[in-house]
Write an enzyme that holds these catalytic residues in place. Structure first.
Site, PDB file in Angstrom:
ATOM      1  N   GLU A  99       0.789  -1.228   0.000  1.00  0.00           N
ATOM      2  CA  GLU A  99       0.000   0.000   0.000  1.00  0.00           C
ATOM      3  C   GLU A  99       0.825   1.285   0.000  1.00  0.00           C
ATOM      4  O   GLU A  99       0.370   2.304  -0.520  1.00  0.00           O
ATOM      5  CB  GLU A  99      -0.942   0.010   1.227  1.00  0.00           C
ATOM      6  CG  GLU A  99      -1.990  -1.095   1.221  1.00  0.00           C
ATOM      7  CD  GLU A  99      -3.004  -0.930   0.097  1.00  0.00           C
ATOM      8  OE1 GLU A  99      -3.317   0.227  -0.256  1.00  0.00           O
ATOM      9  OE2 GLU A  99      -3.467  -1.957  -0.445  1.00  0.00           O
ATOM     10  N   SER A 374     -53.327  -9.789  42.636  1.00  0.00           N
ATOM     11  CA  SER A 374     -53.140 -10.551  43.872  1.00  0.00           C
ATOM     12  C   SER A 374     -51.733 -11.114  44.034  1.00  0.00           C
ATOM     13  O   SER A 374     -51.353 -11.544  45.119  1.00  0.00           O
ATOM     14  CB  SER A 374     -54.158 -11.691  43.946  1.00  0.00           C
ATOM     15  OG  SER A 374     -55.469 -11.177  44.065  1.00  0.00           O
TER      16      SER A 374
END
Length: 623
Positions: A99, A374
């Site tokens: 690169e 409940s």
């Protein structure tokens, strides 16, 4: 001077002045361009300093260390960063050879490379060769788009020069190798190495694998090892030739590497589980660390959870079975949520916030939005009464129609027995004794007791209707499981938690759960409550929760109370209970209860789902 000579002179003067003007303009433009190139990049770096900190996929682990999820980045990819010291020297040198061979000698712009690329493109009448240095590539990837025009190239050059002034070469190279796109949704060499080759330690990479990685940036979609066709192998072999030419490998090593064939990594195709759990864990981690959810997703954190994958899979498979749920409404599906806690440790072993949970979706398991009915009586009525020392399971309680100011609760079936003992009142879920008990104990004492179990009620709940689970905002299944887990553990509070530990991207531990063993209620109260709640399952409203193990628990139902709709219409169905090792709470209902969407089934549905899930969880643990 003749007239002809004069005209020639004037023409020459005109050409000269025009050329001079053009030269001045060009000089000004060149100067402006130079100023722009030297100023723009620095301004960009100063304006966006966060760009130099790469987002990294965080990882969520189960209790056994297996990976539950790698969180995708905002660009829908994955990145695992690595320091240069973690990378083999050959990998770094190969990327430089392919690169940017003059990386260490230029200051951001590789002028010979630019000239060579310009000459090549002119001869080929194309723009195929870019000549960009590694620093330019990094500048483009971090700050710019991929438009090919002169202004973008100037910006790229300017940012590259600024990066070289701001950062040492080593840091630029490290950023590049971690930032670059490597195909298949992978960013950086470490993520790519793991994805393509199953290698997590970069120094274990072989020569051919290094060449394959270095081949990718030229064309990530066509040159990655998993791409179809022979182009990726051809590019890899070209990289191997460059490596040999640069003296990085021998001719023999090159030939050997060229003969290697890529074999895709076997990936498990198990069904993805735990979206709701991961959502809860991320929110808990945010609360514990002070970091935002976005930071936790993209900061490279490792979050270890208490999830048991087998239990979570059982839970989600059960939630996918419509037989366990009441019929759907006209416009909505009946929803549900469940949380399971190991009450010896506080680990949340499994959790789901819906029948089709999704990451970022509604997580009904952790939202305080449902009336517990409940199922709240042990927390707010019977538990406080036992803890006061004034009552036992055998205490006789009045079962009569009573009015408390403007509050006049009814027994569900309209039957009043005159008096019943506490155990029977809970077993049959009789309302009148529960409200009377709360009045005797006192709302402040009862609220304090509930808070010790992890349910802190707001000021709006300072009334007797809480005796029957009528709360201002409601509770979540996780909080109900937390509360019942105190009864299950002999009165000891183990904080319910999804997160065991959090480490940052550098491996530093930010948080570790420290177990606490607070005796928040007496062992006597917890033991008496367990006896009564087992009686509820064995002989009362919780019969459908029975298992081959001892089960203690309580059902809960809240009525819809909709005008013009049957009185049997219900809004919420609950079961909260525990076995010797695990505590869980189940909720069922519609997200929006209305005349078209309500349930006529009772809380036995929730109890049945509890039993089905817990039986399978225990079976999975034995496998």
């Amino acid at each position: 001077m003749s007239r002809l000579d004069a005209r020639v002179v004037r023409k020459l003067q005109h050409v000269f002045y025009t050329a001079f003007d053009i030269a001045v303009v060009l000089a000004i433009l060149l100067l402006a361009m130079l100023v722009y190139v030297h100023q723009y990049g620095g301004a960009v770096l100063g304006r966006y300093p966060e760009k130099l900190k790469l987002p990294e996929s965080s990882v969520i682990l189960a209790s056994d260390g297996s990976v539950l999820r790698r969180i995708p980045l905002p660009e829908s990819g994955y990145r695992v960063t690595a320091r240069l010291e973690e990378m083999p020297e050959l990998l770094v040198k190969t990327f430089l050879a392919v690169e940017d061979q003059r990386f260490y000698s230029h200051q951001g712009l590789d002028y010979p490379g630019i000239l060579r690329a310009a000459l090549h493109n002119t001869l080929q009448l194309s723009a195929s060769e870019g000549g960009s240095s590694i620093t330019q590539q990094l500048a483009r990837n971090l700050y710019l788009n991929r438009d090919k025009n002169m202004l973008r190239k100037l910006k790229e050059a300017s940012i590259a020069l600024a990066l070289e002034k701001r950062l040492p070469k080593k840091e630029i190279l490290q950023l590049y190798l971690n930032q670059i796109y490597m195909g298949q949704g992978q960013y950086g060499v470490k993520s790519a190495a793991e994805y393509y080759f199953g290698i997590t330690q970069l120094k274990e990479l072989e020569i051919w694998q290094i060449a394959a990685l270095a081949a990718i940036p030229k064309g990530p979609s066509v040159y990655n090892p998993g791409a179809e066709g022979e182009r990726s192998k051809g590019r890899r072999d070209l990289v191997l030739q460059i490596m040999q030419q640069q003296g990085l490998i021998t001719h023999k090593e090159m030939v050997t590497a060229m003969n290697k064939e890529f074999q895709p990594v076997e990936r498990a195709k198990a069904k993805r589980i735990g979206d709701s759990y991961i959502d809860a864990a991320l929110k808990e981690a945010s609360r514990l660390t002070g970091h935002s959810l976005e930071e936790l997703r993209t900061g490279g954190y490792t979050i270890v959870t208490g999830m048991k994958p087998a239990a979570q899979q059982v839970l989600e498979e059960s939630f996918g079975n419509p037989e366990f749920f009441p019929p759907d409404g006209t416009t909505q599906q009946v929803e549900a949520a469940m949380a399971i806690i190991n009450h010896h440790t506080g680990d949340v072993v499994a959790l789901t916030g819906g029948r089709q949970p999704s990451l970022g979706g509604i997580n009904r398991a952790i939202i305080d939005a449902r009336q517990p009915g409940s199922a709240f009586k042990p927390v707010i009525d019977y538990g406080p009464a036992l803890e006061s020392g004034r009552f036992t399971p055998d205490s006789m309680l009045p079962d009569r129609k009573e009015t408390y100011g403007d509050y006049s609760p009814d027994n569900l079936n309209g039957i009043y027995r005159g008096q019943v003992n506490m155990s029977l009142a809970l077993q049959q879920s009789i309302n009148a004794p529960a409200v009377w008990l709360l009045k005797q104990v006192g709302i402040p004492s009862a609220r304090s007791f509930a808070a010790k179990l992890g349910v802190a009620l707001p000021p709006e709940d300072n009334n007797l209707s809480i005796a029957l689970g009528g709360l201002h905002t409601g509770v979540s299944p996780l909080k109900m499981a937390q509360a019942y887990s105190v009864f299950a553990s002999g009165g000891i509070f183990h904080e319910a938690h999804t997160v065991r530990s959090i480490a940052d991207a550098e491996g530093r531990t930010l948080y570790t759960y420290t177990p606490t063993h607070r005796q928040v209620i007496s062992q006597r109260t917890a033991a008496s409550m367990t006896v009564m709640l087992r009686n509820v399952v064995n002989n009362g409203t919780g019969a459908k929760a029975r298992m081959n193990l001892p089960v203690a628990g309580k059902t809960g139902t809240t009525q819809a109370g909709l005008p013009g709709v049957t009185g049997k219409a219900n809004r919420d169905l609950w079961f909260a209970g525990y076995t010797p090792d695990l505590t869980a709470a189940v909720w069922m209902g519609f997200d929006r209860t209305d005349k078209d969407n309500y349930m006529t089934a009772g809380s036995g549905k929730a109890a049945g789902l509890f039993s089905a899930v817990m039986n399978k969880v225990y079976a999975s643990a034995r496998r």
